[in-house]
Design a protein around this motif. Structure first.
Motif, PDB file in Angstrom:
ATOM      1  N   ALA A  24       0.795  -1.165   0.031  1.00 22.52           N
ATOM      2  CA  ALA A  24       0.019  -0.005  -0.052  1.00 22.52           C
ATOM      3  C   ALA A  24       0.864   1.215  -0.063  1.00 22.52           C
ATOM      4  CB  ALA A  24      -1.036  -0.165   1.059  1.00 22.52           C
ATOM      5  N   GLY A  25       2.031   1.252   0.896  1.00 21.53           N
ATOM      6  CA  GLY A  25       2.746   2.407   0.953  1.00 21.53           C
ATOM      7  C   GLY A  25       3.461   2.607  -0.414  1.00 21.53           C
ATOM      8  N   ALA A  26       3.815   1.438  -0.931  1.00 21.81           N
ATOM      9  CA  ALA A  26       5.036   1.317  -2.199  1.00 21.81           C
ATOM     10  C   ALA A  26       4.002   1.819  -3.152  1.00 21.81           C
ATOM     11  CB  ALA A  26       5.421   0.027  -2.473  1.00 21.81           C
ATOM     12  N   LYS A  27       2.665   1.648  -3.518  1.00 23.06           N
ATOM     13  CA  LYS A  27       2.090   2.194  -4.312  1.00 23.06           C
ATOM     14  C   LYS A  27       1.763   3.754  -4.371  1.00 23.06           C
ATOM     15  CE  LYS A  27      -2.342   0.978  -6.730  1.00 23.06           C
ATOM     16  NZ  LYS A  27      -3.536  -0.189  -6.827  1.00 23.06           N
ATOM     17  N   ALA A  28       1.652   4.221  -2.986  1.00 23.73           N
ATOM     18  CA  ALA A  28       1.351   5.692  -2.810  1.00 23.73           C
ATOM     19  C   ALA A  28       2.774   6.322  -3.280  1.00 23.73           C
ATOM     20  CB  ALA A  28       1.337   5.776  -1.412  1.00 23.73           C
ATOM     21  N   ARG A  29       4.052   5.858  -3.063  1.00 23.47           N
ATOM     22  CA  ARG A  29       5.179   6.104  -3.607  1.00 23.47           C
ATOM     23  C   ARG A  29       5.519   5.944  -4.928  1.00 23.47           C
ATOM     24  NH1 ARG A  29       9.803   6.426   0.913  1.00 23.47           N
ATOM     25  NH2 ARG A  29       8.772   7.328   2.660  1.00 23.47           N
ATOM     26  N   GLY A  30       4.996   5.085  -5.624  1.00 18.02           N
ATOM     27  CA  GLY A  30       5.429   4.879  -7.031  1.00 18.02           C
ATOM     28  C   GLY A  30       6.591   3.931  -7.209  1.00 18.02           C
ATOM     29  N   TRP A  31       6.757   2.943  -5.906  1.00 19.57           N
ATOM     30  CA  TRP A  31       7.720   1.990  -5.742  1.00 19.57           C
ATOM     31  C   TRP A  31       7.347   0.945  -6.640  1.00 19.57           C
ATOM     32  CZ3 TRP A  31       9.506   1.693  -0.056  1.00 19.57           C
ATOM     33  CH2 TRP A  31      10.361   2.971   0.105  1.00 19.57           C
ATOM     34  N   LYS A  32       8.155   0.069  -7.210  1.00 24.00           N
ATOM     35  CA  LYS A  32       8.031  -1.395  -7.844  1.00 24.00           C
ATOM     36  C   LYS A  32       8.650  -2.395  -7.267  1.00 24.00           C
ATOM     37  CE  LYS A  32       5.246   0.269 -11.206  1.00 24.00           C
ATOM     38  NZ  LYS A  32       3.957  -0.215 -11.045  1.00 24.00           N
ATOM     39  N   ILE A  33       8.212  -3.544  -6.628  1.00 26.33           N
ATOM     40  CA  ILE A  33       8.688  -4.579  -5.708  1.00 26.33           C
ATOM     41  C   ILE A  33       8.723  -5.839  -6.879  1.00 26.33           C
ATOM     42  CG2 ILE A  33       8.240  -5.983  -3.737  1.00 26.33           C
ATOM     43  CD1 ILE A  33       6.825  -3.667  -2.731  1.00 26.33           C
ATOM     44  N   MET A  34       9.808  -6.545  -6.635  1.00 31.25           N
ATOM     45  CA  MET A  34       9.911  -7.627  -7.551  1.00 31.25           C
ATOM     46  C   MET A  34      10.070  -8.846  -6.412  1.00 31.25           C
ATOM     47  SD  MET A  34      11.817  -8.746 -10.816  1.00 31.25           S
ATOM     48  CE  MET A  34      10.869  -7.854 -11.912  1.00 31.25           C
ATOM     49  N   LEU A  35       9.446 -10.080  -6.647  1.00 30.42           N
ATOM     50  CA  LEU A  35       9.573 -11.331  -5.577  1.00 30.42           C
ATOM     51  C   LEU A  35      10.371 -12.080  -6.842  1.00 30.42           C
ATOM     52  CD1 LEU A  35       6.393 -11.732  -3.722  1.00 30.42           C
ATOM     53  CD2 LEU A  35       8.719 -11.616  -2.659  1.00 30.42           C
ATOM     54  N   ILE A  36      11.736 -12.808  -6.273  1.00 30.04           N
ATOM     55  CA  ILE A  36      12.105 -13.551  -7.153  1.00 30.04           C
ATOM     56  C   ILE A  36      12.095 -15.115  -6.413  1.00 30.04           C
ATOM     57  CG2 ILE A  36      14.463 -14.100  -8.320  1.00 30.04           C
ATOM     58  CD1 ILE A  36      14.906 -11.129  -8.264  1.00 30.04           C
ATOM     59  N   GLU A  37      11.678 -16.132  -6.790  1.00 32.88           N
ATOM     60  CA  GLU A  37      11.551 -17.331  -6.395  1.00 32.88           C
ATOM     61  C   GLU A  37      11.637 -18.630  -7.243  1.00 32.88           C
ATOM     62  OE1 GLU A  37      10.334 -20.496  -4.101  1.00 32.88           O
ATOM     63  OE2 GLU A  37      10.908 -18.413  -3.083  1.00 32.88           O
ATOM     64  N   GLN A 117      -0.883 -19.366   0.056  1.00 31.50           N
ATOM     65  CA  GLN A 117      -2.043 -19.077  -0.696  1.00 31.50           C
ATOM     66  C   GLN A 117      -2.506 -17.823  -0.489  1.00 31.50           C
ATOM     67  OE1 GLN A 117      -2.290 -21.200  -3.479  1.00 31.50           O
ATOM     68  NE2 GLN A 117      -3.982 -20.114  -4.271  1.00 31.50           N
ATOM     69  N   CYS A 118      -2.868 -17.554   0.904  1.00 31.57           N
ATOM     70  CA  CYS A 118      -3.507 -16.334   1.244  1.00 31.57           C
ATOM     71  C   CYS A 118      -2.893 -14.910   1.004  1.00 31.57           C
ATOM     72  CB  CYS A 118      -4.027 -16.446   2.802  1.00 31.57           C
ATOM     73  SG  CYS A 118      -5.296 -17.423   3.114  1.00 31.57           S
ATOM     74  N   LEU A 119      -1.417 -15.255   1.219  1.00 34.14           N
ATOM     75  CA  LEU A 119      -0.710 -14.204   0.958  1.00 34.14           C
ATOM     76  C   LEU A 119      -0.392 -13.811  -0.663  1.00 34.14           C
ATOM     77  CD1 LEU A 119       2.369 -15.254   3.475  1.00 34.14           C
ATOM     78  CD2 LEU A 119       1.132 -12.861   3.643  1.00 34.14           C
ATOM     79  N   TRP A 120      -0.155 -14.802  -1.414  1.00 31.65           N
ATOM     80  CA  TRP A 120       0.048 -14.577  -2.623  1.00 31.65           C
ATOM     81  C   TRP A 120      -1.290 -13.813  -3.614  1.00 31.65           C
ATOM     82  CZ3 TRP A 120       1.932 -20.303  -2.583  1.00 31.65           C
ATOM     83  CH2 TRP A 120       3.085 -20.422  -2.174  1.00 31.65           C
ATOM     84  N   GLN A 121      -2.282 -14.511  -3.071  1.00 30.86           N
ATOM     85  CA  GLN A 121      -3.678 -13.807  -3.658  1.00 30.86           C
ATOM     86  C   GLN A 121      -3.965 -12.497  -3.164  1.00 30.86           C
ATOM     87  OE1 GLN A 121      -7.027 -16.692  -2.681  1.00 30.86           O
ATOM     88  NE2 GLN A 121      -6.087 -18.171  -4.265  1.00 30.86           N
ATOM     89  N   ALA A 122      -3.211 -11.930  -2.069  1.00 31.84           N
ATOM     90  CA  ALA A 122      -3.673 -10.724  -1.559  1.00 31.84           C
ATOM     91  C   ALA A 122      -2.606  -9.726  -2.285  1.00 31.84           C
ATOM     92  CB  ALA A 122      -3.391 -10.591  -0.115  1.00 31.84           C
ATOM     93  N   LEU A 123      -1.639 -10.166  -2.844  1.00 27.56           N
ATOM     94  CA  LEU A 123      -0.639  -9.156  -3.794  1.00 27.56           C
ATOM     95  C   LEU A 123      -1.170  -8.435  -4.871  1.00 27.56           C
ATOM     96  CD1 LEU A 123       2.602 -11.289  -3.384  1.00 27.56           C
ATOM     97  CD2 LEU A 123       1.947  -9.484  -1.851  1.00 27.56           C
ATOM     98  N   ASP A 124      -0.899  -7.157  -4.693  1.00 30.66           N
ATOM     99  CA  ASP A 124      -1.196  -6.219  -5.934  1.00 30.66           C
ATOM    100  C   ASP A 124      -0.328  -6.470  -7.103  1.00 30.66           C
ATOM    101  OD1 ASP A 124      -2.069  -4.288  -7.585  1.00 30.66           O
ATOM    102  OD2 ASP A 124      -2.388  -2.853  -5.861  1.00 30.66           O
TER     103      ASP A 124
END
Length: 399
Positions: A24-37, A117-124
């Protein structure tokens, strides 16, 4: 070459929780996050008798509540209404009860696959993107961040790299981050058990001459077993046929849940207390098991990591626009120092006290358990540590 504000290396429970806490805060700041798995998350939850699970403290429930995720998690979260702590062959015992602490549950047991599953589905997806399956082969510090070399020969630059790739992090070693490792000379045998009687939300911590065990309540009247034994003896138990294994477990645990009826797949994990000597550098954070791996018998490892996640996210979102500022990261580490020291110390001392069969130690813990039952303030302190509230506000509004 692409660039993101944050690259989270490891999309498991800790990495995904950080992405969710920040988004939520990242969206307000215009940040981009990448998960590498390296391992792709499943598209849907598939119930399994043998699913691995985690004990979530009451404090962890509060964090996921704040993120709006607890309602989803709670659909398959088994509340712990009572914890019974006992020492085999001795009178010392104590019981912690959620009602005495003024909380709906002392903690919860959740299957890792469901929590993931709950975490992944909640990611924007507008803020958080995946590189999966993908693995970071090398990390190189550059001006204002890090350059990541991936296993498909592509590169990625970021302002802040977060190592959340587990206790055996090869990248941590590659960067020359030393660890302090204290072997327990034990292995944890992990399996799911079906008891003959309803567990009614009870968790059991049982200490024996051969090592401590925990039996935690799961949905469908299963229990998650964590049985700590010496290395060769743990391997022997893992290789026993089902009937022989249940017979030995019954002898060690007793009949508090009736006759034990079924055991699932058994897994062994060598145990050590592992602490990274550095958790932050300019534009770098070490998080989760890569930062500290604890003995599982006290159930504190993931809960401590989630408190680290919350504290790190708060520091980053209160810090400069350019993620990775060293003063911000050092502020996070200083803020978490006491919580980490208390939790690691509590977990380690409980493990050593209750893992010893020396007569004086055994007599001491027997008296200690009796004392906990007789002294409400001491019992409440112990319960707060177990609930992950040792350095957090009391859930009843008390200090």
């Amino acid at each position: 070459m692409s660039r993101v504000n944050l690259a989270i290396i490891g999309g498991g429970l800790v990495g995904a929780s950080l992405a969710l806490t920040l988004q939520a805060g990242a969206k307000a700041r215009g940040w981009k996050i990448m998960l590498i798995e390296p391992f792709a998350p499943g598209d849907s939850f598939q119930p399994s008798y043998d699913a691995r699970s985690s004990a979530l403290s009451y404090g962890t429930r509060q964090i996921y509540d704040q993120l709006g995720l607890w309602q989803a998690i709670s659909r398959r979260a088994e509340p712990i209404s009572q914890i019974q702590v006992s020492d085999r062959g001795r009178f010392g015992a104590t019981r912690l009860d959620a009602r005495d602490e003024g909380v709906p549950a002392l903690g919860y047991v959740v299957e890792n696959a469901w929590l993931g599953q709950c975490l992944w589905q909640a990611l924007d997806s507008e803020v958080v993107t995946w590189r999966c399956p993908a693995e970071v082969k090398a990390l190189q510090p550059i001006a204002g961040g890090y350059r990541l070399q991936l296993d498909d020969d592509t590169t990625l630059e970021c302002d802040l790299a977060v190592l959340a790739d587990g206790g055996r992090s090869g990248l941590r070693e590659q960067l020359g981050i030393h660890v302090r490792s204290t072997p327990y000379d034990q292995s944890a045998l992990i399996a799911n058990i079906t008891p003959g009687e309803a567990h009614r939300g009870q968790a059991f911590e049982r200490f024996t001459e051969q090592g401590p065990m925990a039996l935690l309540p799961l949905p469908e009247n299963r229990c998650a077993l964590v049985w700590t034994r010496q290395g060769m003896d743990a391997r022997r138990l893992a290789e026993l046929d089902e009937r022989s294994f249940l017979r030995e477990l019954q002898d060690a645990f007793g009949y508090r849940l009736g006759a034990l009826r079924q055991v699932g797949a058994r897994h062994l994990y060598p145990l050590a207390l592992v602490e990274a000597q550095e958790q932050v550098r300019p534009h770098l954070v070490v998080l989760g098991n890569a930062a500290h791996s604890l003995h599982p018998i006290a159930g504190q490892g993931f809960n401590l990591s989630l408190r680290d996640v919350q504290s790190l996210a708060e520091a980053l979102l209160a810090g400069p626009q350019h993620a990775g500022d060293l003063a911000t990261l050092q502020g996070y580490q200083q803020r978490q120092r006491l919580d980490q020291a208390m939790t690691i110390g509590f977990s380690d001392q409980v493990t050593r006290l209750f893992g010893s069969n020396q007569p004086l130690m055994a007599a001491g813990r027997n008296i200690g358990l009796l004392g906990l039952d007789l002294l409400p303030p001491a019992k409440s302190w112990f319960a707060r540590q177990a609930m992950g509230l040792g350095t957090r506000p009391d859930p009843r509004g008390l200090s």
